[in-house]
Design a protein around this motif. Structure first.
Motif, PDB file in Angstrom:
ATOM      1  N   THR A  20       0.700  -0.888   0.079  1.00  0.00           N
ATOM      2  CA  THR A  20      -0.400  -0.008  -0.506  1.00  0.00           C
ATOM      3  C   THR A  20       0.760   1.182   0.170  1.00  0.00           C
ATOM      4  OG1 THR A  20      -2.313   1.190   1.020  1.00  0.00           O
ATOM      5  CG2 THR A  20      -0.916   0.154   3.156  1.00  0.00           C
ATOM      6  N   THR A  21       0.238   2.220  -0.232  1.00  0.00           N
ATOM      7  CA  THR A  21       1.025   3.910  -0.112  1.00  0.00           C
ATOM      8  C   THR A  21       0.176   4.951   0.245  1.00  0.00           C
ATOM      9  OG1 THR A  21       2.177   4.929  -1.016  1.00  0.00           O
ATOM     10  CG2 THR A  21       1.182   4.710  -2.522  1.00  0.00           C
ATOM     11  N   HIS A  22      -0.172   6.066  -0.125  1.00  0.00           N
ATOM     12  CA  HIS A  22      -0.997   7.603   0.555  1.00  0.00           C
ATOM     13  C   HIS A  22      -1.883   6.726  -0.413  1.00  0.00           C
ATOM     14  CE1 HIS A  22      -2.351  10.826   0.586  1.00  0.00           C
ATOM     15  NE2 HIS A  22      -2.734  11.441   1.776  1.00  0.00           N
ATOM     16  N   TRP A  23      -3.082   7.229   0.035  1.00  0.00           N
ATOM     17  CA  TRP A  23      -4.601   6.690  -0.836  1.00  0.00           C
ATOM     18  C   TRP A  23      -4.286   7.456  -2.223  1.00  0.00           C
ATOM     19  CZ3 TRP A  23      -7.673  11.106  -2.091  1.00  0.00           C
ATOM     20  CH2 TRP A  23      -7.247  11.998  -1.678  1.00  0.00           C
ATOM     21  N   ALA A  24      -4.035   8.808  -2.488  1.00  0.00           N
ATOM     22  CA  ALA A  24      -3.743   9.690  -3.013  1.00  0.00           C
ATOM     23  C   ALA A  24      -3.007   9.219  -4.627  1.00  0.00           C
ATOM     24  CB  ALA A  24      -2.923  11.028  -3.108  1.00  0.00           C
ATOM     25  N   TYR A  25      -1.301   7.553  -4.604  1.00  0.00           N
ATOM     26  CA  TYR A  25      -1.229   7.151  -4.802  1.00  0.00           C
ATOM     27  C   TYR A  25      -0.951   6.274  -5.560  1.00  0.00           C
ATOM     28  CZ  TYR A  25       1.529  11.911  -3.863  1.00  0.00           C
ATOM     29  OH  TYR A  25       1.542  13.078  -4.081  1.00  0.00           O
ATOM     30  N   CYS A  26      -2.368   5.509  -4.899  1.00  0.00           N
ATOM     31  CA  CYS A  26      -2.058   4.150  -5.083  1.00  0.00           C
ATOM     32  C   CYS A  26      -2.435   3.779  -6.650  1.00  0.00           C
ATOM     33  CB  CYS A  26      -3.211   3.473  -4.222  1.00  0.00           C
ATOM     34  SG  CYS A  26      -2.697   3.080  -2.134  1.00  0.00           S
ATOM     35  N   ASP A  27      -3.331   4.027  -6.926  1.00  0.00           N
ATOM     36  CA  ASP A  27      -4.581   3.987  -7.960  1.00  0.00           C
ATOM     37  C   ASP A  27      -2.534   3.826  -9.040  1.00  0.00           C
ATOM     38  OD1 ASP A  27      -6.689   3.905  -7.881  1.00  0.00           O
ATOM     39  OD2 ASP A  27      -7.242   5.237  -8.915  1.00  0.00           O
ATOM     40  N   GLN A  28      -1.619   5.106  -9.280  1.00  0.00           N
ATOM     41  CA  GLN A  28      -0.427   5.549  -9.833  1.00  0.00           C
ATOM     42  C   GLN A  28       0.368   4.078  -9.552  1.00  0.00           C
ATOM     43  OE1 GLN A  28       1.023   9.574  -9.706  1.00  0.00           O
ATOM     44  NE2 GLN A  28       3.458   8.575 -10.401  1.00  0.00           N
ATOM     45  N   LEU A  29       0.573   3.519  -8.321  1.00  0.00           N
ATOM     46  CA  LEU A  29       1.195   2.829  -8.380  1.00  0.00           C
ATOM     47  C   LEU A  29       0.691   1.226  -9.077  1.00  0.00           C
ATOM     48  CD1 LEU A  29       4.071   2.224  -6.328  1.00  0.00           C
ATOM     49  CD2 LEU A  29       2.247   1.202  -4.604  1.00  0.00           C
ATOM     50  N   LEU A  59      -3.663   5.442  20.369  1.00  0.00           N
ATOM     51  CA  LEU A  59      -3.579   4.372  19.460  1.00  0.00           C
ATOM     52  C   LEU A  59      -3.244   3.484  18.571  1.00  0.00           C
ATOM     53  CD1 LEU A  59      -5.934   1.605  19.753  1.00  0.00           C
ATOM     54  CD2 LEU A  59      -7.386   3.086  17.528  1.00  0.00           C
ATOM     55  N   ARG A  60      -3.041   2.437  18.545  1.00  0.00           N
ATOM     56  CA  ARG A  60      -1.565   2.220  18.098  1.00  0.00           C
ATOM     57  C   ARG A  60      -2.467   1.217  17.234  1.00  0.00           C
ATOM     58  NH1 ARG A  60       0.311  -2.557  17.926  1.00  0.00           N
ATOM     59  NH2 ARG A  60      -0.734  -3.631  19.655  1.00  0.00           N
ATOM     60  N   ARG A  61      -3.123   1.802  15.773  1.00  0.00           N
ATOM     61  CA  ARG A  61      -4.237   1.679  14.609  1.00  0.00           C
ATOM     62  C   ARG A  61      -3.731  -0.099  14.390  1.00  0.00           C
ATOM     63  NH1 ARG A  61      -4.946   6.466  11.312  1.00  0.00           N
ATOM     64  NH2 ARG A  61      -2.533   5.905  11.266  1.00  0.00           N
ATOM     65  N   PRO A  62      -4.253  -1.130  14.316  1.00  0.00           N
ATOM     66  CA  PRO A  62      -4.497  -2.536  13.445  1.00  0.00           C
ATOM     67  C   PRO A  62      -4.329  -1.791  12.008  1.00  0.00           C
ATOM     68  CG  PRO A  62      -6.656  -1.778  13.810  1.00  0.00           C
ATOM     69  CD  PRO A  62      -5.881  -1.144  14.736  1.00  0.00           C
ATOM     70  N   GLY A  63      -3.475  -2.905  11.575  1.00  0.00           N
ATOM     71  CA  GLY A  63      -3.120  -2.067  10.129  1.00  0.00           C
ATOM     72  C   GLY A  63      -3.980  -2.326   8.989  1.00  0.00           C
ATOM     73  N   ASN A  64      -5.084  -3.363   9.191  1.00  0.00           N
ATOM     74  CA  ASN A  64      -5.790  -3.471   8.591  1.00  0.00           C
ATOM     75  C   ASN A  64      -7.278  -2.287   8.598  1.00  0.00           C
ATOM     76  OD1 ASN A  64      -7.178  -4.576  10.874  1.00  0.00           O
ATOM     77  ND2 ASN A  64      -7.892  -6.577  10.361  1.00  0.00           N
ATOM     78  N   GLN A  65      -6.803  -1.811   9.363  1.00  0.00           N
ATOM     79  CA  GLN A  65      -7.914  -0.317  10.043  1.00  0.00           C
ATOM     80  C   GLN A  65      -7.842   0.427   8.166  1.00  0.00           C
ATOM     81  OE1 GLN A  65      -7.795   1.718  14.007  1.00  0.00           O
ATOM     82  NE2 GLN A  65      -8.339   3.220  12.406  1.00  0.00           N
ATOM     83  N   ALA A  66      -9.040   1.222   7.919  1.00  0.00           N
ATOM     84  CA  ALA A  66      -8.795   1.899   6.514  1.00  0.00           C
ATOM     85  C   ALA A  66      -8.273   3.287   7.054  1.00  0.00           C
ATOM     86  CB  ALA A  66     -10.126   2.034   6.618  1.00  0.00           C
ATOM     87  N   GLN A  67      -7.367   3.694   5.801  1.00  0.00           N
ATOM     88  CA  GLN A  67      -6.755   4.424   6.160  1.00  0.00           C
ATOM     89  C   GLN A  67      -7.615   5.791   6.199  1.00  0.00           C
ATOM     90  OE1 GLN A  67      -4.040   5.669   2.547  1.00  0.00           O
ATOM     91  NE2 GLN A  67      -4.225   3.656   1.855  1.00  0.00           N
ATOM     92  N   PHE A  68      -9.242   5.910   5.726  1.00  0.00           N
ATOM     93  CA  PHE A  68      -9.883   6.838   5.963  1.00  0.00           C
ATOM     94  C   PHE A  68     -10.937   6.841   7.460  1.00  0.00           C
ATOM     95  CE2 PHE A  68      -8.946   8.713   1.824  1.00  0.00           C
ATOM     96  CZ  PHE A  68      -8.602   9.375   2.172  1.00  0.00           C
ATOM     97  N   SER A  69     -11.048   7.782   8.165  1.00  0.00           N
ATOM     98  CA  SER A  69     -12.836   7.435   8.926  1.00  0.00           C
ATOM     99  C   SER A  69     -13.977   7.452   8.135  1.00  0.00           C
ATOM    100  CB  SER A  69     -12.679   8.615   9.744  1.00  0.00           C
ATOM    101  OG  SER A  69     -13.117   9.901   9.214  1.00  0.00           O
TER     102      SER A  69
END
Length: 317
Positions: free
Chosen positions: A121-130, A188-198
């Motif tokens: 994964t990466t920042h949501w804004a660059y996922c499509d480009q990656l 909170l130490r968030r779990p990895g599978n938490q979504a990037q957005f609330s």
């Protein structure tokens, strides 16, 4: 002692560098002898972060051996990566015990061929480009971080802290990771599978006032009647017109938005309060603990009780 090396380059995102470094430095304070933390740029010269901050590396990349944990931060400097940097990563990356990227640092790992055949994964804004530029990578735009074997990639800036805390827990203990989180005032130490957005950020804000008011009502009343019929009546629409308009203006269906809001509300109660699972399920609109358990397992791959055990630091005080 595990060596942690953070690579530096011009226009790096400074938080991508300092966030994980503070976590590992905190672990070294808590358990001396755990980590040796170093930074390096291509030629050993200072670099200027995208914020204007000047960072002075400890070494030139040519002078350091492959570390135990290699951290590759992101930033605007990844848009036109230095071929010397990607070349070094290509040669030395395979010899590291762990490869870690923060934000668009995944782009540098991808350019070096280190993510081919992996989920990342990466920042949501660059996922499509990656995904477009590197079709051999399985790009997942949703989680805040992804682990695939020895390679770990994370989303935008603060997600690097979450990932670093998870690595410290893996290396040392959950207690040390939570001690660092409290020291850094990371609630909170968030779990990895938490979504990037609330839930509120994941859905766009509706243009029309009745729909915006309904979005706010959902957030404030997760235990209320949030059926399409009830929400449509509140907005003054027919159920069919409401469902169509809500999706058109927010990018998601009413039902999916309600599911996200209820899950987020339940998570906050499990993290912040000592309320029982049954009480949390009612307050979050699930009705029964079993319904909430199914929602948690589906979305987070963990039941509510285990979620609370892992992600409520106060329980360890």
């Amino acid at each position: 002692m595990r060596t942690v090396l953070v690579v530096l380059f011009d226009d790096v995102q400074s938080l991508d560098v300092t966030g994980p470094m503070e976590v590992f430095a905190g672990a070294e304070i808590a358990r001396p002898g755990s980590y040796r933390i170093r930074t390096a740029s291509v030629d050993g010269a200072p670099v200027r972060a995208s914020s204007g901050l000047t960072l002075v590396p400890d070494h030139a990349l040519a002078d350091v051996p492959a570390p135990h944990t290699l951290i590759v931060p992101g930033g605007t400097g990844t848009r036109l990566p230095d071929p010397r940097l990607t070349g070094w990563l290509r040669v030395h990356g395979p010899h590291c015990e762990r490869l870690v990227s923060v934000c668009t640092g995944a782009v540098l790992l991808a350019e070096a061929g280190l993510l081919d055949g992996l989920r990342a994964t990466t920042h949501w804004a660059y996922c499509d480009q990656l995904a477009r530029d590197h079709p051999a990578i399985e790009v997942d735009p949703d989680p805040i971080y992804v682990r695939d074997g020895r390679v770990a990639t994370s989303a935008g800036v603060t997600c690097g802290i979450d990932l670093a805390l998870a690595l410290v827990e893996e290396d040392l203990s959950r207690e040390v990771a939570l001690e660092i989180a409290r020291h850094l005032v990371v609630f909170l130490r968030r779990p990895g599978n938490q979504a990037q957005f609330s839930a509120q950020l994941a859905a766009q804000t509706a243009r029309r006032e009745p729909l915006r008011e309904v979005q706010q009502w959902i957030t404030e009343h997760p235990a209320g009647d949030l059926s399409v019929e009830a929400l449509a009546a509140r907005a003054g629409f027919s159920p069919r017109h409401f469902a169509r308009a809500f999706r058109a203006e927010t990018g998601t269906t009413p039902g999916r938005h309600v599911d996200r809001v209820r899950l987020e509300h339940a998570r906050r109660l499990l993290e912040d309060t000592a309320d029982g699972v049954e009480e949390v399920s009612r307050a979050s609109g699930y009705g029964t603990p079993e319904a909430m358990r199914r929602a948690f397992v589906k979305a987070l791959d963990t039941p509510p009780a285990e979620y609370r055990r892992r992600f409520r630091p106060s329980l360890t005080n």
